[in-house]
Motif scaffolding. Structure first.
Motif, PDB file in Angstrom:
ATOM      1  N   GLN A 124       0.832  -1.202   0.000  1.00  0.00           N
ATOM      2  CA  GLN A 124       0.000   0.000   0.000  1.00  0.00           C
ATOM      3  C   GLN A 124       0.868   1.253   0.000  1.00  0.00           C
ATOM      4  OE1 GLN A 124      -2.465  -0.773   3.471  1.00  0.00           O
ATOM      5  NE2 GLN A 124      -4.238  -1.086   2.148  1.00  0.00           N
ATOM      6  N   HIS A 125       1.902   1.249   0.826  1.00  0.00           N
ATOM      7  CA  HIS A 125       2.804   2.396   0.919  1.00  0.00           C
ATOM      8  C   HIS A 125       3.431   2.724  -0.434  1.00  0.00           C
ATOM      9  CE1 HIS A 125       5.728   5.147   2.694  1.00  0.00           C
ATOM     10  NE2 HIS A 125       6.639   4.546   1.947  1.00  0.00           N
ATOM     11  N   PHE A 126       3.839   1.696  -1.162  1.00  0.00           N
ATOM     12  CA  PHE A 126       4.486   1.877  -2.463  1.00  0.00           C
ATOM     13  C   PHE A 126       3.498   1.823  -3.627  1.00  0.00           C
ATOM     14  CE2 PHE A 126       8.062   0.624   0.188  1.00  0.00           C
ATOM     15  CZ  PHE A 126       9.021   1.552  -0.186  1.00  0.00           C
ATOM     16  N   GLN A 127       2.211   1.710  -3.306  1.00  0.00           N
ATOM     17  CA  GLN A 127       1.141   1.658  -4.304  1.00  0.00           C
ATOM     18  C   GLN A 127       1.391   0.556  -5.336  1.00  0.00           C
ATOM     19  OE1 GLN A 127       0.945   5.707  -5.751  1.00  0.00           O
ATOM     20  NE2 GLN A 127      -0.042   6.411  -3.881  1.00  0.00           N
ATOM     21  N   VAL A 128       1.721  -0.622  -4.830  1.00  0.00           N
ATOM     22  CA  VAL A 128       2.007  -1.776  -5.677  1.00  0.00           C
ATOM     23  C   VAL A 128       0.748  -2.622  -5.794  1.00  0.00           C
ATOM     24  CG1 VAL A 128       3.343  -3.909  -5.830  1.00  0.00           C
ATOM     25  CG2 VAL A 128       4.434  -1.805  -5.057  1.00  0.00           C
ATOM     26  N   VAL A 129       0.402  -2.960  -7.023  1.00  0.00           N
ATOM     27  CA  VAL A 129      -0.758  -3.821  -7.255  1.00  0.00           C
ATOM     28  C   VAL A 129      -0.305  -5.264  -7.462  1.00  0.00           C
ATOM     29  CG1 VAL A 129      -2.709  -4.271  -8.775  1.00  0.00           C
ATOM     30  CG2 VAL A 129      -2.066  -1.912  -8.239  1.00  0.00           C
ATOM     31  N   ASP A 130       0.779  -5.450  -8.204  1.00  0.00           N
ATOM     32  CA  ASP A 130       1.274  -6.793  -8.515  1.00  0.00           C
ATOM     33  C   ASP A 130       2.781  -6.853  -8.239  1.00  0.00           C
ATOM     34  OD1 ASP A 130       1.948  -9.269  -9.535  1.00  0.00           O
ATOM     35  OD2 ASP A 130       1.069  -8.922 -11.508  1.00  0.00           O
ATOM     36  N   ALA A 131       3.139  -7.452  -7.112  1.00  0.00           N
ATOM     37  CA  ALA A 131       4.546  -7.503  -6.706  1.00  0.00           C
ATOM     38  C   ALA A 131       5.401  -8.325  -7.654  1.00  0.00           C
ATOM     39  CB  ALA A 131       4.662  -8.051  -5.291  1.00  0.00           C
ATOM     40  N   LEU A 135       7.567  -6.184 -10.129  1.00  0.00           N
ATOM     41  CA  LEU A 135       8.534  -5.209  -9.643  1.00  0.00           C
ATOM     42  C   LEU A 135       9.941  -5.533 -10.121  1.00  0.00           C
ATOM     43  CD1 LEU A 135       7.405  -4.838  -5.921  1.00  0.00           C
ATOM     44  CD2 LEU A 135       6.994  -3.235  -7.786  1.00  0.00           C
ATOM     45  N   GLU A 136      10.713  -4.499 -10.345  1.00  0.00           N
ATOM     46  CA  GLU A 136      12.128  -4.645 -10.670  1.00  0.00           C
ATOM     47  C   GLU A 136      12.896  -4.920  -9.379  1.00  0.00           C
ATOM     48  OE1 GLU A 136      13.398  -4.574 -13.760  1.00  0.00           O
ATOM     49  OE2 GLU A 136      11.371  -4.276 -14.550  1.00  0.00           O
ATOM     50  N   PHE A 137      14.129  -5.413  -9.510  1.00  0.00           N
ATOM     51  CA  PHE A 137      14.948  -5.742  -8.346  1.00  0.00           C
ATOM     52  C   PHE A 137      15.076  -4.561  -7.393  1.00  0.00           C
ATOM     53  CE2 PHE A 137      19.050  -5.653  -6.188  1.00  0.00           C
ATOM     54  CZ  PHE A 137      18.970  -6.829  -5.446  1.00  0.00           C
ATOM     55  N   GLN A 179      13.118  -2.041  -6.913  1.00  0.00           N
ATOM     56  CA  GLN A 179      11.859  -1.782  -6.220  1.00  0.00           C
ATOM     57  C   GLN A 179      11.631  -2.798  -5.098  1.00  0.00           C
ATOM     58  OE1 GLN A 179       9.785  -2.033  -9.995  1.00  0.00           O
ATOM     59  NE2 GLN A 179       8.954   0.027  -9.657  1.00  0.00           N
ATOM     60  N   LYS A 180      11.955  -4.049  -5.362  1.00  0.00           N
ATOM     61  CA  LYS A 180      11.836  -5.079  -4.323  1.00  0.00           C
ATOM     62  C   LYS A 180      12.780  -4.788  -3.168  1.00  0.00           C
ATOM     63  CE  LYS A 180      10.440  -8.781  -7.446  1.00  0.00           C
ATOM     64  NZ  LYS A 180      10.827 -10.058  -8.062  1.00  0.00           N
ATOM     65  N   GLN A 181      13.983  -4.338  -3.502  1.00  0.00           N
ATOM     66  CA  GLN A 181      14.963  -4.007  -2.476  1.00  0.00           C
ATOM     67  C   GLN A 181      14.468  -2.843  -1.615  1.00  0.00           C
ATOM     68  OE1 GLN A 181      18.760  -2.515  -3.905  1.00  0.00           O
ATOM     69  NE2 GLN A 181      19.811  -3.673  -2.303  1.00  0.00           N
ATOM     70  N   GLU A 182      13.910  -1.835  -2.243  1.00  0.00           N
ATOM     71  CA  GLU A 182      13.386  -0.678  -1.511  1.00  0.00           C
ATOM     72  C   GLU A 182      12.252  -1.106  -0.574  1.00  0.00           C
ATOM     73  OE1 GLU A 182      11.702   3.840  -2.361  1.00  0.00           O
ATOM     74  OE2 GLU A 182      12.182   2.541  -4.040  1.00  0.00           O
ATOM     75  N   MET A 183      11.376  -1.987  -1.048  1.00  0.00           N
ATOM     76  CA  MET A 183      10.297  -2.495  -0.204  1.00  0.00           C
ATOM     77  C   MET A 183      10.850  -3.317   0.957  1.00  0.00           C
ATOM     78  SD  MET A 183       7.049  -3.566  -2.599  1.00  0.00           S
ATOM     79  CE  MET A 183       6.265  -4.412  -1.254  1.00  0.00           C
ATOM     80  N   SER A 184      11.894  -4.092   0.700  1.00  0.00           N
ATOM     81  CA  SER A 184      12.512  -4.895   1.760  1.00  0.00           C
ATOM     82  C   SER A 184      13.057  -4.006   2.868  1.00  0.00           C
ATOM     83  CB  SER A 184      13.645  -5.757   1.205  1.00  0.00           C
ATOM     84  OG  SER A 184      13.164  -6.673   0.273  1.00  0.00           O
ATOM     85  N   PHE A 185      13.718  -2.912   2.486  1.00  0.00           N
ATOM     86  CA  PHE A 185      14.236  -1.976   3.477  1.00  0.00           C
ATOM     87  C   PHE A 185      13.098  -1.332   4.266  1.00  0.00           C
ATOM     88  CE2 PHE A 185      18.142  -1.469   0.618  1.00  0.00           C
ATOM     89  CZ  PHE A 185      18.855  -2.402   1.341  1.00  0.00           C
ATOM     90  N   TRP A 186      11.994  -1.040   3.586  1.00  0.00           N
ATOM     91  CA  TRP A 186      10.827  -0.460   4.263  1.00  0.00           C
ATOM     92  C   TRP A 186      10.293  -1.437   5.304  1.00  0.00           C
ATOM     93  CZ3 TRP A 186       5.782  -1.459   5.346  1.00  0.00           C
ATOM     94  CH2 TRP A 186       4.983  -0.398   5.738  1.00  0.00           C
ATOM     95  N   VAL A 187      10.205  -2.719   4.943  1.00  0.00           N
ATOM     96  CA  VAL A 187       9.713  -3.742   5.865  1.00  0.00           C
ATOM     97  C   VAL A 187      10.633  -3.850   7.087  1.00  0.00           C
ATOM     98  CG1 VAL A 187       9.315  -6.229   6.140  1.00  0.00           C
ATOM     99  CG2 VAL A 187       8.410  -5.036   4.144  1.00  0.00           C
ATOM    100  N   ILE A 188      11.935  -3.811   6.865  1.00  0.00           N
ATOM    101  CA  ILE A 188      12.891  -3.862   7.986  1.00  0.00           C
ATOM    102  C   ILE A 188      12.690  -2.652   8.890  1.00  0.00           C
ATOM    103  CG2 ILE A 188      15.336  -3.678   8.599  1.00  0.00           C
ATOM    104  CD1 ILE A 188      15.856  -5.359   6.001  1.00  0.00           C
TER     105      ILE A 188
END
Length: 82
Positions: free
Chosen positions: A35-42, A45-47, A49-58
């Protein structure tokens, strides 16, 4: 997992491990990240973008003091059935 030395904290098993979260399930946290990154279909995502989301989760884990404990799959299932 590193803190728990890659060992189930209930039965000492060292394979088929996962993390049991104490406050929120990981799926709920990941949903908030999407939701934060407004992602509909993970899956699209490019690498980076996935990395940025991973850091957000941490960061989310740290900011909200969401902790986890290392459990094997069997003990994790038991934790959710109790």
């Amino acid at each position: 997992m590193e803190r728990d030395r890659f060992t189930c904290q209930r039965c000492d098993k060292q394979n088929e491990l996962c993390v049991h979260h104490d406050k929120e399930r990981f799926a709920e946290i990941l949903h908030k990240a999407m939701q934060h990154f407004q992602v509909v279909d993970a899956t699209k995502l490019e690498f980076e973008q996935k990395q940025e989301m991973s850091f957000w989760v941490i960061d989310y884990h740290l900011d909200n003091k969401t902790l986890g404990v290392t459990l094997c799959v069997q003990c994790h299932d038991l934790a959710h059935s109790a």
